[in-house]
Structures are given as C-alpha cells and as structure tokens.
Design a protein around this motif. Structure first.
Motif, mmCIF file in Angstrom:
data_model
loop_
_atom_site.group_PDB
_atom_site.id
_atom_site.type_symbol
_atom_site.label_atom_id
_atom_site.label_comp_id
_atom_site.label_asym_id
_atom_site.label_seq_id
_atom_site.Cartn_x
_atom_site.Cartn_y
_atom_site.Cartn_z
ATOM 1 N N HIS A 203 6.795 3.549 0.923
ATOM 2 C CA HIS A 203 7.241 4.306 -0.250
ATOM 3 C C HIS A 203 8.335 3.566 -0.632
ATOM 4 C CE1 HIS A 203 8.929 7.307 -2.913
ATOM 5 N NE2 HIS A 203 7.943 8.109 -2.525
ATOM 6 N N ALA A 204 8.381 3.158 -1.966
ATOM 7 C CA ALA A 204 9.055 2.036 -2.734
ATOM 8 C C ALA A 204 10.439 2.855 -3.192
ATOM 9 C CB ALA A 204 8.609 1.719 -4.014
ATOM 10 N N GLY A 205 10.716 3.931 -2.899
ATOM 11 C CA GLY A 205 12.028 4.743 -3.077
ATOM 12 C C GLY A 205 12.508 4.548 -4.603
ATOM 13 N N PRO A 206 13.879 3.895 -4.363
ATOM 14 C CA PRO A 206 14.363 3.610 -5.743
ATOM 15 C C PRO A 206 14.172 2.265 -6.299
ATOM 16 C CG PRO A 206 16.040 2.929 -3.776
ATOM 17 C CD PRO A 206 14.866 4.016 -3.239
ATOM 18 N N VAL A 207 13.308 1.566 -5.559
ATOM 19 C CA VAL A 207 12.864 0.322 -5.987
ATOM 20 C C VAL A 207 11.472 0.582 -7.012
ATOM 21 C CG1 VAL A 207 11.622 -1.946 -5.463
ATOM 22 C CG2 VAL A 207 13.524 -1.003 -4.026
ATOM 23 N N ALA A 208 10.968 1.856 -6.814
ATOM 24 C CA ALA A 208 9.909 1.914 -7.902
ATOM 25 C C ALA A 208 10.176 2.024 -9.215
ATOM 26 C CB ALA A 208 9.340 3.515 -7.323
ATOM 27 N N ASN A 209 9.724 1.698 -10.116
ATOM 28 C CA ASN A 209 9.634 2.108 -11.790
ATOM 29 C C ASN A 209 9.157 3.358 -12.187
ATOM 30 O OD1 ASN A 209 9.455 1.712 -14.399
ATOM 31 N ND2 ASN A 209 9.213 -0.296 -14.346
ATOM 32 N N GLY A 210 9.915 4.499 -12.162
ATOM 33 C CA GLY A 210 9.521 5.792 -12.691
ATOM 34 C C GLY A 210 8.570 5.698 -14.143
ATOM 35 N N LEU B 234 0.887 -1.128 -0.077
ATOM 36 C CA LEU B 234 -0.021 -0.198 0.062
ATOM 37 C C LEU B 234 0.795 1.167 0.000
ATOM 38 C CD1 LEU B 234 -2.750 -1.159 2.590
ATOM 39 C CD2 LEU B 234 -2.859 -1.179 -0.022
ATOM 40 N N ALA B 235 1.012 2.040 -1.084
ATOM 41 C CA ALA B 235 1.878 3.023 -1.148
ATOM 42 C C ALA B 235 1.290 4.224 -0.588
ATOM 43 C CB ALA B 235 1.959 3.194 -2.788
ATOM 44 N N VAL B 236 2.155 5.124 -0.105
ATOM 45 C CA VAL B 236 1.756 6.462 0.481
ATOM 46 C C VAL B 236 1.589 7.512 -0.477
ATOM 47 C CG1 VAL B 236 2.623 5.601 2.569
ATOM 48 C CG2 VAL B 236 4.052 7.054 1.152
ATOM 49 N N ALA B 237 2.145 7.183 -1.637
ATOM 50 C CA ALA B 237 2.401 8.417 -3.097
ATOM 51 C C ALA B 237 2.364 7.624 -4.261
ATOM 52 C CB ALA B 237 3.394 9.394 -2.482
ATOM 53 N N PRO B 238 2.058 8.399 -5.580
ATOM 54 C CA PRO B 238 2.054 7.795 -6.616
ATOM 55 C C PRO B 238 3.408 7.374 -7.094
ATOM 56 C CG PRO B 238 0.574 9.563 -6.805
ATOM 57 C CD PRO B 238 1.154 9.817 -5.266
ATOM 58 N N GLU B 239 4.501 8.250 -6.662
ATOM 59 C CA GLU B 239 5.784 7.729 -6.884
ATOM 60 C C GLU B 239 6.469 6.845 -5.975
ATOM 61 O OE1 GLU B 239 6.752 10.634 -3.551
ATOM 62 O OE2 GLU B 239 5.183 10.623 -5.202
ATOM 63 N N GLY B 240 5.814 6.519 -5.015
ATOM 64 C CA GLY B 240 6.171 5.388 -3.983
ATOM 65 C C GLY B 240 5.667 4.178 -4.346
ATOM 66 N N ARG B 241 4.777 3.897 -5.462
ATOM 67 C CA ARG B 241 4.554 2.529 -6.018
ATOM 68 C C ARG B 241 5.924 1.771 -6.568
ATOM 69 N NH1 ARG B 241 0.110 4.371 -10.078
ATOM 70 N NH2 ARG B 241 1.379 5.895 -10.323
ATOM 71 N N THR B 242 5.827 0.651 -6.650
ATOM 72 C CA THR B 242 6.986 -0.310 -7.445
ATOM 73 C C THR B 242 6.369 -0.119 -8.765
ATOM 74 O OG1 THR B 242 6.038 -2.513 -7.297
ATOM 75 C CG2 THR B 242 7.686 -1.631 -5.621
ATOM 76 N N HIS B 243 5.195 -0.247 -9.011
ATOM 77 C CA HIS B 243 4.712 0.059 -10.565
ATOM 78 C C HIS B 243 3.402 0.253 -10.414
ATOM 79 C CE1 HIS B 243 3.124 -3.893 -10.195
ATOM 80 N NE2 HIS B 243 4.155 -4.270 -9.733
ATOM 81 N N HIS C 172 7.071 -0.051 6.238
ATOM 82 C CA HIS C 172 8.077 -0.758 5.350
ATOM 83 C C HIS C 172 9.225 -0.194 5.536
ATOM 84 C CE1 HIS C 172 9.856 -3.412 2.548
ATOM 85 N NE2 HIS C 172 8.960 -3.730 1.969
ATOM 86 N N MET C 173 10.284 -0.518 6.217
ATOM 87 C CA MET C 173 11.738 0.081 6.238
ATOM 88 C C MET C 173 12.717 -0.951 6.014
ATOM 89 S SD MET C 173 11.296 1.902 10.296
ATOM 90 C CE MET C 173 9.877 2.995 10.623
ATOM 91 N N ALA C 174 12.507 -1.566 4.892
ATOM 92 C CA ALA C 174 13.554 -2.698 4.548
ATOM 93 C C ALA C 174 13.353 -2.650 2.866
ATOM 94 C CB ALA C 174 13.109 -4.026 5.154
ATOM 95 N N HIS C 175 14.489 -3.687 2.299
ATOM 96 C CA HIS C 175 14.404 -4.122 1.024
ATOM 97 C C HIS C 175 14.855 -2.672 0.030
ATOM 98 C CE1 HIS C 175 11.103 -7.363 2.126
ATOM 99 N NE2 HIS C 175 12.120 -7.516 2.853
ATOM 100 N N SER C 176 15.548 -1.840 0.323
ATOM 101 C CA SER C 176 16.032 -0.886 -0.185
ATOM 102 C C SER C 176 14.959 0.149 -0.832
ATOM 103 C CB SER C 176 16.838 -1.484 -1.471
ATOM 104 O OG SER C 176 18.125 -1.794 -0.827
ATOM 105 N N TYR C 177 13.760 0.155 -0.044
ATOM 106 C CA TYR C 177 12.569 0.819 -0.351
ATOM 107 C C TYR C 177 13.169 2.394 0.259
ATOM 108 C CZ TYR C 177 9.434 -2.650 -1.736
ATOM 109 O OH TYR C 177 8.667 -3.587 -2.617
ATOM 110 N N LEU C 178 12.331 3.490 0.206
ATOM 111 C CA LEU C 178 12.587 4.765 0.599
ATOM 112 C C LEU C 178 13.400 4.641 1.968
ATOM 113 C CD1 LEU C 178 12.970 7.683 -0.512
ATOM 114 C CD2 LEU C 178 10.741 8.189 0.694
#
Length: 390
Positions: A102-109, A59-68, A164-170
C-alpha cells in the motif's frame, strides 16, 4: 564454504534455480491497471536470461494504495492476467514474486481518484491534496486487503509474496518517527510504530502458511531526518524475525517521498524527470526545493554494504543484498559474507540475460553505467535509454 550464487537455493518453501532476484521496479506496462503482453514480455526477458526469481512491481492491495492509477490492484478483476504472467514465467524455469503493498503517502490521490493514507496527516507534493491519517477502520480494512491480495496471488500461481515495508509507503510511514506523529497505539514507541508491519506479516502468513514464501522489503536507512534509521530498523527487523512470519528480508533504503536518490545512487536525472511530469510538478522541480528533492549521491557498487552487514550480524533470517549490484565478484563476496540472495534492477534492465552470461563465464560484470535516465521512463514503459534513446 560460500554457496554458489548460480546453484539452486531454498527460499522458505520454494526452491529457486539460483540465488539471483530481479528487484521490484515499476514496469510502466499496465496503462489500464491490467496485465498486458508487454508486462509479460518484460518479465519473460529476465526469466529467459537465467534469473532465479523475478518480482512484479507494484501490486497494490487497495485502490488508494496505488502510487498512481496505472498500477494493478490485485483482485478478481486482475487474477486471470496475473495467472497468465505466472504461467509464462514458470515455463522458463524461473519463479515469480509479487511485491505487495500500500503506497500510503507516496500515492497520488488525484490520479487515483481517492485521497491517500499515511500514519499522520500531511500535505502531498504529488497530488497537492492532504493525505489522510489512517483510522482504526482503515488499518483493519488494509490488513484484510493484504490477506485477500495474498490469497489471490497464491491462486494465480505466484511463488513469493514480498511485503513492501520501505520507501515511505504506508507501513514505512508508521515506522518513521518524522512521518508518524500519532498519540495512539500506532505511534510513539518503536513497539507501537512497528505494530502495523508485524500485524500485516502475521495476517498474511496465517493466511498462506507454507503455500508460498513470504518476504519483506525493509529499509537499512531512509536517508532523511525523521525517517527510519539503521538502528531502529535493526530493532524492527529483530521483532519481525522473532515473530516468525517471514522467510527472508530484502534490504533496501531511501524514500520515494523524501529522498529517492538514496536508493538509486549515481547521476540524478532532474531534466528527464521534469520533462515526464505534469506542468505544476515540472515547474516545482525547477525551484531550489525541487532540485534538492533529487539529491545526487556518488555511485559505488553494493552501496548498502556496510549497513547491510549490521543486519547480517544481528539476524538469522535469510537476507537479500540490493544496491547497484553489477559484477560477479560482488555477488560472490555477498555469498562469502553470509547473504543468501542478491537482487538486481538497473543491471537487468540494460541486459536481461546478464545472469546467464555471468554463469557461463562470458562476462564478469554488467554494462549498466548507472546514469539513472531509466528512472523517468516508468511513466512510458521502463527501459534503458542508452540502448533505446527514443
């Protein structure tokens, strides 16, 4: 005396009917970013199968926080569907958690239509774009988004919020020294790198209080050079515990960006993953670099056990053990060593009613063979392909 894994237990302000948790694994059942009947049925299967708590991912907190783009962004447009899902799970006697992040760098922009964020600027192997370094304004906005998401999920009837504070998410990208090269107050020392994790936990807890349980998924080790190490994670979780804003921690590991098989262990389904990817990624996975991305680790049940014991020795917070748990013997051993809950993923994908079978004494272990061919199905409806070859 060790607690009974099948007896009721408290998780913060929430009482679960037992100590078993469905770990968050993306369900692949939200093609339009909305709750569907298929998503409800997915969680009903494990809830009816005797589970104590099922976790909705992601469940993403923001649109850019989705992995896709197929993932749910929590907000007014998705609250009604989430409430319908929570009501359905509650009708079985189980509780429901939302993995919030928030997926951070794991997100597909490129998929999301908006550039991804990370602690520091970096190229994205997913979108072939540059991931932006999060600004102060981004971090303020994102923290607020966590709070708004928490309020929406409480309104929808969720019982537990898993940050979510793991897996290289934001949040994890800030914790990892190899991904966080910042020179400001968010980088450098461990205290600075853990600032975002602590800020998010505090902001969410301040918003929801004891209305729901607030937990966090953390890494026992990211499994790559420059990732979160066990020693630093112990220090970070000690800070989180001292802050007093979390009701429990779930101990995970690996990096969705750098080393995903460190989390899953067992066979690496390279061919199946390649077949499910767009052509550029598919071709990249056939190169030596691509093949190294899906490293293969021998499977051993409760494979985070040794590292997780260090957290149990250091912390007083309730802890959830995760890592290929499949057998009653392992669950009971976890209880005997002071773990409070056990989380399962692949085992329940193969057998949604495994908890009931174990509790009734009809089985002593699950049938999952950890072939990991379920992993690529997240793009078409997560399922066990041993049971459903199609």
């Amino acid at each position: 005396m060790a607690p009974d894994v099948f007896a009721p237990a408290r998780l913060g302000p929430v009482t679960l009917r037992n100590r078993t948790i469905k770990a968050a694994t993306f369900e692949g059942r939200t093609p339009d970013g909305q709750v569907t009947d298929a998503l409800v049925d997915y969680h009903l299967a494990v809830a009816r199968g005797g589970l104590g708590l099922t976790t909705v991912a992601y469940l993403a907190v923001a649109p850019e926080g989705r992995t896709h783009r197929e993932q749910i962004v929590v907000g007014p447009a998705t609250q009604a569907g989430l409430a319908r899902l929570a009501d359905a799970v509650h009708a079985t006697g189980a509780k429901i958690a939302g993995q919030v992040g928030h997926a951070g760098p794991v997100a597909n922009g490129r998929s999301n239509g908006v550039h991804a964020l990370s602690a520091s600027r970096m190229p994205s192997p997913l979108s072939m774009q540059l991931v932006r370094s999060a600004s102060e304004a981004d971090l303020t906005r994102t923290t607020r988004a966590y709070v708004d998401t928490a309020r929406t999920l409480v309104g929808a009837g969720f019982d537990v919020l898993e940050l979510h504070m793991a897996h290289s998410y934001l949040v994890s990208s800030f914790l990892a020294p190899g991904l966080n090269r910042r020179k400001d107050r968010w980088g450098g020392s461990l205290e600075n790198r853990s600032r975002l994790a602590r800020q998010v936990a505090r902001a969410v807890k301040d918003e929801v209080g004891d209305e729901v349980a607030v937990t966090a998924k953390v890494s026992v080790s990211d499994g790559f050079r420059g990732g979160v190490s066990t020693d630093e994670s112990l220090e970070t979780t000690a800070l989180l515990e001292a802050d007093g804003h979390l009701d429990a921690l779930q101990l995970s590991g690996g990096s969705s960006l750098m080393n995903p098989m460190y989390l899953f262990r067992g066979e690496a389904p390279v061919a199946e993953f390649a077949a499910s990817m767009p052509l550029p990624v598919r071709l990249g996975m056939r190169t030596p670099v691509g093949r190294r991305f899906l490293k293969e680790y021998a499977f051993q049940e409760a494979y985070f056990w040794d590292k997780a014991l260090r957290f149990r020795e250091r912390l007083a917070l309730p802890l959830t053990l995760l890592g290929g748990i499949n057998r009653l013997e392992t669950m009971e051993r976890a209880m005997a060593h002071g773990f409070d809950f056990v989380a399962m993923g692949r085992a329940l994908l193969r057998e949604p009613d495994l908890v009931d079978q174990l509790a009734a004494g009809r089985r002593t272990g699950g049938a999952c063979i950890h072939c990991n061919r379920c992993m690529p199905t997240i793009y078409s409806g997560t399922r066990c392909v041993v049971l459903d070859p199609a």
